[in-house]
Design an enzyme around this catalytic site. Structure first.
Site, PDB file in Angstrom:
ATOM      1  N   ARG A 232      39.862  52.911  40.802  1.00  0.00           N
ATOM      2  CA  ARG A 232      39.746  51.917  40.366  1.00  0.00           C
ATOM      3  C   ARG A 232      38.578  51.057  40.788  1.00  0.00           C
ATOM      4  NH1 ARG A 232      44.882  49.511  44.449  1.00  0.00           N
ATOM      5  NH2 ARG A 232      43.915  47.586  43.408  1.00  0.00           N
TER       6      ARG A 232
ATOM      7  N   ARG B 185      51.895  36.832  45.445  1.00  0.00           N
ATOM      8  CA  ARG B 185      50.923  36.787  46.336  1.00  0.00           C
ATOM      9  C   ARG B 185      50.039  34.804  46.257  1.00  0.00           C
ATOM     10  NH1 ARG B 185      48.738  41.442  44.587  1.00  0.00           N
ATOM     11  NH2 ARG B 185      46.590  42.341  45.982  1.00  0.00           N
TER      12      ARG B 185
ATOM     13  N   LYS C 250      51.118  48.746  51.436  1.00  0.00           N
ATOM     14  CA  LYS C 250      52.159  48.899  50.263  1.00  0.00           C
ATOM     15  C   LYS C 250      53.064  49.775  48.796  1.00  0.00           C
ATOM     16  CE  LYS C 250      50.556  44.515  48.722  1.00  0.00           C
ATOM     17  NZ  LYS C 250      48.888  44.882  49.142  1.00  0.00           N
TER      18      LYS C 250
ATOM     19  N   ARG D 224      39.253  56.029  49.979  1.00  0.00           N
ATOM     20  CA  ARG D 224      39.742  55.728  48.803  1.00  0.00           C
ATOM     21  C   ARG D 224      38.450  56.015  47.365  1.00  0.00           C
ATOM     22  NH1 ARG D 224      44.852  51.326  47.216  1.00  0.00           N
ATOM     23  NH2 ARG D 224      42.430  50.516  46.420  1.00  0.00           N
TER      24      ARG D 224
ATOM     25  N   ARG E  35      38.048  40.245  48.123  1.00  0.00           N
ATOM     26  CA  ARG E  35      40.131  40.246  47.819  1.00  0.00           C
ATOM     27  C   ARG E  35      40.988  40.343  49.514  1.00  0.00           C
ATOM     28  NH1 ARG E  35      40.018  46.405  46.369  1.00  0.00           N
ATOM     29  NH2 ARG E  35      41.861  46.612  46.717  1.00  0.00           N
TER      30      ARG E  35
HETATM   31  P1  ADP Z   1      45.474  45.721  46.679  1.00  0.00           P
HETATM   32  O1  ADP Z   1      45.426  46.564  46.668  1.00  0.00           O
HETATM   33  O2  ADP Z   1      44.045  44.494  46.402  1.00  0.00           O
HETATM   34  O3  ADP Z   1      46.358  45.558  47.341  1.00  0.00           O
HETATM   35  P2  ADP Z   1      46.858  45.749  43.914  1.00  0.00           P
HETATM   36  O4  ADP Z   1      46.539  46.404  43.047  1.00  0.00           O
HETATM   37  O5  ADP Z   1      48.042  45.046  44.279  1.00  0.00           O
HETATM   38  O6  ADP Z   1      45.989  45.508  44.617  1.00  0.00           O
HETATM   39  O7  ADP Z   1      46.177  44.288  42.534  1.00  0.00           O
HETATM   40  C1  ADP Z   1      44.372  44.425  42.235  1.00  0.00           C
HETATM   41  C2  ADP Z   1      44.586  42.982  41.235  1.00  0.00           C
HETATM   42  O8  ADP Z   1      45.392  43.021  40.046  1.00  0.00           O
HETATM   43  C3  ADP Z   1      44.537  42.092  42.687  1.00  0.00           C
HETATM   44  O9  ADP Z   1      43.307  41.481  42.992  1.00  0.00           O
HETATM   45  C4  ADP Z   1      44.326  40.406  41.191  1.00  0.00           C
HETATM   46  O10 ADP Z   1      43.597  40.540  40.695  1.00  0.00           O
HETATM   47  C5  ADP Z   1      45.070  41.403  40.621  1.00  0.00           C
HETATM   48  N1  ADP Z   1      46.730  40.626  40.985  1.00  0.00           N
HETATM   49  C6  ADP Z   1      47.536  42.195  40.930  1.00  0.00           C
HETATM   50  N2  ADP Z   1      48.906  41.355  41.269  1.00  0.00           N
HETATM   51  C7  ADP Z   1      48.624  39.397  41.507  1.00  0.00           C
HETATM   52  C8  ADP Z   1      49.622  38.579  41.708  1.00  0.00           C
HETATM   53  N3  ADP Z   1      50.483  38.585  42.220  1.00  0.00           N
HETATM   54  N4  ADP Z   1      49.093  37.772  41.471  1.00  0.00           N
HETATM   55  C9  ADP Z   1      47.418  37.487  41.254  1.00  0.00           C
HETATM   56  N5  ADP Z   1      46.482  38.297  40.274  1.00  0.00           N
HETATM   57  C10 ADP Z   1      47.358  39.532  40.729  1.00  0.00           C
END
Ligand code: ADP
Length: 195
Positions: free
Chosen positions: A136, A88, A13, A127, A147
């Site tokens: 990360r 989400r 994404k 990664r 996740r």
């Molecule tokens: P991923 O690579 O898992 O898609 P992101 O960078 O989008 O990771 O998000 C990392 C973390 O940030 C998530 O696991 C969550 O803890 C938090 N997070 C990000 N966006 C949201 C959201 N819209 N609602 C709730 N938590 C979020």
């Protein structure tokens, strides 16, 4: 145009949202990036979210809804935005719809990147390897598993929500990056022609 990039962790994404930002001038609004920036800056918000994120859980809906609304009102979102990692949950999707409605806008497209779990796990392992252990905090095999569980439980139901609105388009996220970019470009061009 307002676009939601949708898919599980590691589906690409962020990669595609960045490309759209450069090519179409639609800012990438990544809640994950915003939350990581808050953690890095040591803000109160960051302190509140750190443990939740490290465990691979979702931060509270009101937190992400608040940061998205604030970000969306900056002038660079005049022509719309690409939402990455948001919404989400169903309450987040509803909040997004009403936030946009209040501004006489709407979500035009939801682009799902479909990738199977084995490939996702391989990508995140890669990664981790490439980051040499300084990547990360939530990129560990255990957290990734959580996740994914959280994704299937809380986020995947949004597919039905957007399908019902007639906005969902699915792309093969296992194709090479350039092929995914081309597929997305065709979808957006078509949506623009339709107006
Ligand atoms: P991923 O690579 O898992 O898609 P992101 O960078 O989008 O990771 O998000 C990392 C973390 O940030 C998530 O696991 C969550 O803890 C938090 N997070 C990000 N966006 C949201 C959201 N819209 N609602 C709730 N938590 C979020």
């Amino acid at each position: 145009m307002n676009i939601v990039m949708f898919g599980p962790p590691g589906s690409g994404k962020g990669t595609q949202a960045k490309i759209l930002e450069v090519k179409r001038g639609l800012p990438q609004l990544s809640t994950g990036d915003m939350l990581r920036a808050a953690i890095a800056a040591g803000t109160e918000l960051g302190k509140k979210c750190r443990e939740i994120m490290d465990a691979g859980e979702l931060v509270p809906d009101d937190v992400v809804i608040g940061i998205i609304a604030e970000r969306y009102d900056l002038p660079d979102c005049d022509k719309g935005a690409v939402f990455d990692g948001f919404p989400r949950t169903i309450p987040q999707a509803r909040a997004l719809d009403s936030m946009l409605k209040m501004r006489s806008r709407k979500i035009d497209l939801v682009i799902e990147l479909k990738v199977n779990d084995a490939v996702l796990i391989d990508r995140v392992k890669q990664r981790i390897k490439e980051s040499g252990g300084v990547g990360r905090a939530d990129d560990t095999p255990e957290t990734l598993q959580n996740r994914l569980t959280v994704y299937y439980q809380n986020t995947a139901p949004l597919l039905e929500y957007y399908k019902r609105q007639g906005k969902l388009v699915t792309v093969d996220g296992m194709a090479p990056i350039e092929a995914v970019t081309t597929a997305i470009a065709a979808i957006i061009d078509q949506a623009e022609r339709k107006g």
